[in-house]
Design a protein around this motif. Structure first.
Motif, mmCIF file in Angstrom:
data_model
loop_
_atom_site.group_PDB
_atom_site.id
_atom_site.type_symbol
_atom_site.label_atom_id
_atom_site.label_comp_id
_atom_site.label_asym_id
_atom_site.label_seq_id
_atom_site.Cartn_x
_atom_site.Cartn_y
_atom_site.Cartn_z
ATOM 1 N N ALA A 259 0.830 -1.205 0.000
ATOM 2 C CA ALA A 259 0.000 0.000 0.000
ATOM 3 C C ALA A 259 0.864 1.253 0.000
ATOM 4 N N LEU A 260 1.925 1.223 0.809
ATOM 5 C CA LEU A 260 2.852 2.351 0.847
ATOM 6 C C LEU A 260 3.480 2.575 -0.520
ATOM 7 N N ASP A 261 3.902 1.496 -1.154
ATOM 8 C CA ASP A 261 4.519 1.596 -2.475
ATOM 9 C C ASP A 261 3.545 2.185 -3.492
ATOM 10 N N SER A 262 2.288 1.768 -3.406
ATOM 11 C CA SER A 262 1.277 2.263 -4.337
ATOM 12 C C SER A 262 1.046 3.760 -4.169
ATOM 13 N N VAL A 263 0.977 4.205 -2.918
ATOM 14 C CA VAL A 263 0.752 5.628 -2.653
ATOM 15 C C VAL A 263 1.919 6.463 -3.167
ATOM 16 N N ILE A 264 3.134 6.009 -2.885
ATOM 17 C CA ILE A 264 4.310 6.768 -3.329
ATOM 18 C C ILE A 264 4.384 6.797 -4.849
ATOM 19 N N THR A 265 4.048 5.678 -5.487
ATOM 20 C CA THR A 265 4.047 5.635 -6.955
ATOM 21 C C THR A 265 3.052 6.634 -7.528
ATOM 22 N N ASP A 266 1.864 6.718 -6.923
ATOM 23 C CA ASP A 266 0.865 7.693 -7.380
ATOM 24 C C ASP A 266 1.379 9.121 -7.236
ATOM 25 N N LEU A 267 2.045 9.396 -6.124
ATOM 26 C CA LEU A 267 2.585 10.739 -5.913
ATOM 27 C C LEU A 267 3.704 11.044 -6.908
ATOM 28 N N GLU A 268 4.526 10.043 -7.197
ATOM 29 C CA GLU A 268 5.597 10.237 -8.182
ATOM 30 C C GLU A 268 5.021 10.507 -9.568
ATOM 31 N N THR A 269 3.948 9.795 -9.907
ATOM 32 C CA THR A 269 3.290 10.018 -11.198
ATOM 33 C C THR A 269 2.715 11.426 -11.276
ATOM 34 N N SER A 270 2.104 11.866 -10.187
ATOM 35 C CA SER A 270 1.550 13.223 -10.150
ATOM 36 C C SER A 270 2.649 14.266 -10.296
ATOM 37 N N ALA A 271 3.773 14.033 -9.628
ATOM 38 C CA ALA A 271 4.886 14.983 -9.716
ATOM 39 C C ALA A 271 5.444 15.050 -11.132
ATOM 40 N N GLN A 272 5.499 13.906 -11.813
ATOM 41 C CA GLN A 272 5.986 13.886 -13.193
ATOM 42 C C GLN A 272 5.058 14.643 -14.136
ATOM 43 N N LYS A 273 3.785 14.707 -13.778
ATOM 44 C CA LYS A 273 2.811 15.441 -14.592
ATOM 45 C C LYS A 273 2.770 16.926 -14.245
ATOM 46 N N GLY A 274 3.628 17.328 -13.327
ATOM 47 C CA GLY A 274 3.695 18.737 -12.965
ATOM 48 C C GLY A 274 2.752 19.149 -11.864
ATOM 49 N N ILE A 275 2.108 18.173 -11.222
ATOM 50 C CA ILE A 275 1.202 18.489 -10.116
ATOM 51 C C ILE A 275 2.027 18.689 -8.856
ATOM 52 N N ARG A 276 1.917 19.852 -8.278
ATOM 53 C CA ARG A 276 2.732 20.187 -7.117
ATOM 54 C C ARG A 276 2.121 19.600 -5.845
#
Length: 370
Positions: free
Chosen positions: A70-87
């Protein structure tokens, strides 16, 4: 005439991740729900904010996913958002993730979270930076923790980060660095707390300096921790490791409400110095005062008993209290019997163990080689 009124059942619609993206949290409108007042037939309008999903509640996952997944999934989602420019700048999110990484000892995931944290948050937010320092320090990366620590602008506001870094150095055997940090703490005017002194005393015991230990003893009394059992237990251990078992016993006798750690600290201190008679006296005092010796006490004494008779008495004590299957106790019993030529007894205990570690196997191998 009896009329049966069926109340309508409400079904709350689920919110998908796609719908949440279309309606950001700060653009959501308040839902209005009217509740009929049975007393005056009036209506009261109540408004509720629409709940939004959060990555903070990692523990509330479905059963088929582990917390680490679950932790890995959450961090992956945040990394994806950051790559899309979402602060991502909410400190609560990062603080929660770092807390979970610390609990799970997930240092690799912690490094990924670190990369996502804005530099200004690490510099100015005490909660986030302190938890990152604790994570690195507790996982054996004291130098990296110190780099984060040096960039903190508000580190003088709390002893939390200082304690974490001191503990990290002490646990890794870098006692001089831990002591230097304690003195720096005093120079910068940071007030130590009850968690500071046990960590510093551990480092002092590692150095073996009785002079520094006595100075820290004076400091903790001055700060009002002279009757704190948590601090005094560490003080007993420090004096014993520095070679002054008499002062250690004096501190032990001053502890008003001794706990298991108090008794075990004094017991192991005597055993460390080869004072078996004094250790057995402590063991008897524990029993007399109504303190049931735990697995630490039993295994410590078993490791040092000189006679098979005393060893068997302790074995019987452990059996009567259901502790003979405890890993540390069973290992100590195997060593005890093997050293005294009781191979059959050692093998019997080994065969009955529900859990074995390297010590267990080494002990039974050594027993067969005698």
């Amino acid at each position: 005439l009896v009329s049966i009124i069926h109340k309508p059942s409400f079904c709350y619609p689920s919110v998908s991740s796609s719908s949440m993206k279309k309606k950001p949290r700060h653009h959501e409108q308040l839902k209005q729900r009217q509740i009929q007042d049975n007393n005056n037939n009036g209506f009261t309008s109540l408004s509720f904010t629409k709940p939004s999903p959060t990555p903070i509640l990692i523990g509330k996952q479905t059963n088929h996913r582990t917390k680490l997944e679950a932790l890995d999934s959450v961090i992956t989602d945040l990394e994806t958002s950051a790559q899309k420019g979402i602060r991502i700048s909410e400190p609560e999110i990062f603080a929660s993730l770092l807390e979970t990484c610390y609990t799970l000892r997930a240092i690799d995931h912690g490094v990924r979270v670190h990369r996502l944290i804005p530099a200004y948050l690490l510099r100015d937010n005490l909660g986030v930076s302190s938890k990152l320092v604790r994570l690195y320090a507790s996982c054996g990366y004291a130098e990296v923790a110190h780099e984060v620590f040096d960039r903190m602008s508000k580190r003088v506001s709390s002893a939390f980060a200082w304690n974490s870094l001191i503990s990290g150095y002490a646990e890794s055997g870098q006692y001089e660095d831990a002591m230097a940090l304690y003195f720096q703490m005093a120079e910068e005017g940071v007030k130590p707390d009850r968690f500071t002194f046990p960590r510093v005393l551990k480092a002092c015991g590692g150095i073996g300096s009785i002079q520094i230990g006595e100075a820290i003893h004076r400091d903790l009394v001055k700060e009002g921790f002279g009757d704190d059992v948590y601090v005094l237990n560490a003080l007993v251990d420090m004096y014993a490791k520095c070679g002054d078992i008499v002062k250690g016993r004096n501190v032990f006798d001053m502890i008003p409400h001794k706990d298991y750690v108090s008794w075990n600290s004094m017991l192991t201190s005597y055993l460390h110095h080869g004072l078996l008679h004094e250790a057995m006296d402590i063991f008897r005092l524990m029993v007399r005062d109504g303190i049931e010796p735990d697995k630490v006490s039993i295994s410590s004494v078993l490791a040092c008993v000189l006679s098979l008779k005393h060893g068997r008495q302790l074995h019987g004590w452990a059996i009567r209290r259901g502790m003979e299957c405890e890993l540390s106790v069973a290992n100590a019993l195997i060593v005890l019997y093997s050293k005294r030529g009781q191979l059959c007894q050692a093998c019997f205990i080994f065969d009955q163990m529900v859990e074995r570690d390297t010590v267990s196997w080494n002990a039974i191998i050594s027993a067969h080689s005698r």
